[in-house]
Motif scaffolding. Structure first.
Motif, mmCIF file in Angstrom:
data_model
loop_
_atom_site.group_PDB
_atom_site.id
_atom_site.type_symbol
_atom_site.label_atom_id
_atom_site.label_comp_id
_atom_site.label_asym_id
_atom_site.label_seq_id
_atom_site.Cartn_x
_atom_site.Cartn_y
_atom_site.Cartn_z
ATOM 1 N N LEU A 55 -1.156 6.388 -8.276
ATOM 2 C CA LEU A 55 -2.091 7.278 -7.494
ATOM 3 C C LEU A 55 -2.984 8.058 -8.305
ATOM 4 O O LEU A 55 -4.284 8.092 -8.138
ATOM 5 C CB LEU A 55 -1.308 8.021 -6.490
ATOM 6 C CG LEU A 55 -0.761 7.482 -5.421
ATOM 7 C CD1 LEU A 55 -0.237 8.524 -4.261
ATOM 8 C CD2 LEU A 55 -1.673 6.637 -4.520
ATOM 9 N N LEU A 63 -5.826 6.709 -4.194
ATOM 10 C CA LEU A 63 -6.177 6.413 -2.780
ATOM 11 C C LEU A 63 -7.633 6.081 -2.456
ATOM 12 O O LEU A 63 -7.666 5.271 -1.452
ATOM 13 C CB LEU A 63 -5.922 7.937 -2.199
ATOM 14 C CG LEU A 63 -4.489 8.595 -2.014
ATOM 15 C CD1 LEU A 63 -4.398 9.884 -1.459
ATOM 16 C CD2 LEU A 63 -3.435 7.386 -1.231
ATOM 17 N N LEU A 66 -7.093 2.221 -2.588
ATOM 18 C CA LEU A 66 -6.395 1.586 -1.614
ATOM 19 C C LEU A 66 -7.484 1.611 -0.427
ATOM 20 O O LEU A 66 -7.162 0.571 0.428
ATOM 21 C CB LEU A 66 -5.106 2.539 -1.168
ATOM 22 C CG LEU A 66 -4.233 2.271 0.000
ATOM 23 C CD1 LEU A 66 -3.760 0.782 -0.211
ATOM 24 C CD2 LEU A 66 -3.386 3.316 0.208
ATOM 25 N N ILE A 82 2.795 1.392 -3.945
ATOM 26 C CA ILE A 82 2.225 2.603 -4.359
ATOM 27 C C ILE A 82 3.647 2.990 -5.219
ATOM 28 O O ILE A 82 4.721 3.025 -4.878
ATOM 29 C CB ILE A 82 2.058 3.678 -3.733
ATOM 30 C CG1 ILE A 82 0.600 3.475 -2.764
ATOM 31 C CG2 ILE A 82 1.942 5.029 -4.459
ATOM 32 C CD1 ILE A 82 0.112 4.418 -1.848
ATOM 33 N N SER A 84 4.344 6.199 -7.713
ATOM 34 C CA SER A 84 3.738 7.617 -7.891
ATOM 35 C C SER A 84 4.708 8.434 -8.240
ATOM 36 O O SER A 84 6.121 8.418 -7.647
ATOM 37 C CB SER A 84 2.851 7.921 -6.636
ATOM 38 O OG SER A 84 2.486 9.211 -6.980
ATOM 39 N N ASP A 91 2.673 13.355 0.938
ATOM 40 C CA ASP A 91 2.161 12.394 0.100
ATOM 41 C C ASP A 91 2.318 10.947 0.444
ATOM 42 O O ASP A 91 1.543 9.591 0.517
ATOM 43 C CB ASP A 91 2.350 12.428 -1.385
ATOM 44 C CG ASP A 91 2.118 13.878 -1.949
ATOM 45 O OD1 ASP A 91 1.112 14.169 -1.668
ATOM 46 O OD2 ASP A 91 2.770 14.382 -2.646
ATOM 47 N N ILE A 92 3.737 10.522 0.761
ATOM 48 C CA ILE A 92 4.283 9.313 1.268
ATOM 49 C C ILE A 92 3.408 8.852 2.592
ATOM 50 O O ILE A 92 3.002 7.680 2.654
ATOM 51 C CB ILE A 92 5.573 9.262 1.568
ATOM 52 C CG1 ILE A 92 6.256 9.384 0.099
ATOM 53 C CG2 ILE A 92 6.262 7.967 1.900
ATOM 54 C CD1 ILE A 92 7.527 9.526 0.251
ATOM 55 N N GLY A 95 -0.229 8.066 2.043
ATOM 56 C CA GLY A 95 -0.499 6.564 1.202
ATOM 57 C C GLY A 95 -0.146 5.368 2.409
ATOM 58 O O GLY A 95 -0.771 4.655 2.447
ATOM 59 N N ALA A 100 -0.909 1.473 2.589
ATOM 60 C CA ALA A 100 -0.091 0.845 1.639
ATOM 61 C C ALA A 100 1.177 0.389 2.281
ATOM 62 O O ALA A 100 1.616 0.838 3.562
ATOM 63 C CB ALA A 100 0.619 2.091 0.728
ATOM 64 N N TYR A 103 6.225 2.447 -0.663
ATOM 65 C CA TYR A 103 6.031 3.631 -1.335
ATOM 66 C C TYR A 103 7.178 3.681 -2.468
ATOM 67 O O TYR A 103 8.154 4.045 -1.712
ATOM 68 C CB TYR A 103 5.534 4.881 -0.710
ATOM 69 C CG TYR A 103 4.892 5.930 -1.439
ATOM 70 C CD1 TYR A 103 3.553 6.370 -0.986
ATOM 71 C CD2 TYR A 103 5.746 6.788 -2.322
ATOM 72 C CE1 TYR A 103 3.037 7.317 -1.695
ATOM 73 C CE2 TYR A 103 4.944 7.959 -2.922
ATOM 74 C CZ TYR A 103 3.768 8.272 -2.599
ATOM 75 O OH TYR A 103 3.169 9.140 -3.188
#
Length: 234
Positions: A55, A63, A66, A82, A84, A91-92, A95, A100, A103
């Motif tokens: 990321l 992002l 993505l 992802i 990261s 954050d997850i 994503g 995504a 993750y």
């Protein structure tokens, strides 16, 4: 069986080298990019089977990469995992909501990562097999099992060759197909036909597509491609 091609978009050299070493050992073909812009370009040009995406990238944040991957027809369905150091729940969620498929938080165990990659590839292969029988691209839908096409939900009557041309273009992921390629896919490599034959079939197909006729674009001097976005802009 051909090797699965993975693209790693990661700016930390040590992490990039570690991933490449292990994944090559696992019999994957590995492509690398050290920044977001290069990664996005390689994703489009090289068509990997799966993308490992950091990321915090230079030039173009992960992002944003993505978002561009999901907005670009050739990469819209490419699985993205992802990687990261940003491991907060928020954050997850961001994503995953941006498209995504998985993750993984750094630091991670390589054996676990390889297992997640293989699971994602299996899941993608299974969903592609199911999706291949029914395509929905903009206003056009194609039911392969029933040999039927629809525009805005209404069935249209196509000849066998017209249906095969439509299917070949729709599954080309935005790539341009030459007349010879369309002849091979829709009629057969051994058939005695001319470029003009394909042009006649395409003219008829466009007429039957009606309001969605612009999904088939002519690329002068090269061939034809499918553009589902044309129906979404009208």
């Amino acid at each position: 069986m051909s090797k699965k091609r993975l693209l790693i978009i990661e700016d930390e050299v040590d992490v990039l080298d570690m991933l490449e070493l292990r994944l090559v050992k696992e019999r994957f073909e590995v492509l690398k990019a050290a920044n977001g812009e290069t990664g996005l370009q390689k994703a489009v040009s090289e068509e990997p089977d799966l993308i490992l995406l950091d990321l915090m990238l230079p030039l173009l944040p992960g992002l944003d990469v993505l978002k561009s991957l999901r907005a670009n027809l050739p990469t819209a369905n490419t699985p993205v995992l992802i990687l990261s150091a940003r491991g907060e729940e928020s954050d997850i969620i961001v994503g995953l909501e941006l498209g995504a498929d998985d993750y993984v938080v750094k630091p991670f165990g390589m054996s676990v990562l390889v297992a997640r990659i293989n699971a994602l590839l299996r899941r993608t292969a299974s969903s592609e097999e199911d999706a291949a029988n029914f395509l929905r691209l903009g206003a056009v839908e194609i039911d392969v099992d029933r040999f039927q096409a629809f525009v805005d939900g209404s069935p249209i009557t196509l000849t066998k060759t017209e249906f095969r041309i439509l299917y070949a273009l729709a599954t080309s992921k935005g790539r341009v197909l030459t007349r010879n390629q369309l002849i091979d896919k829709a009629i057969g490599a051994d058939a005695m036909v001319t470029d003009r034959t394909i042009d006649v079939h395409l003219t008829s197909l466009r007429t039957k597509l009606g309001t969605a006729r612009d999904v088939i674009e002519t690329v002068r001097g090269i061939g034809y491609r499918f553009n589902a976005r044309s129906t979404q802009q009208n």
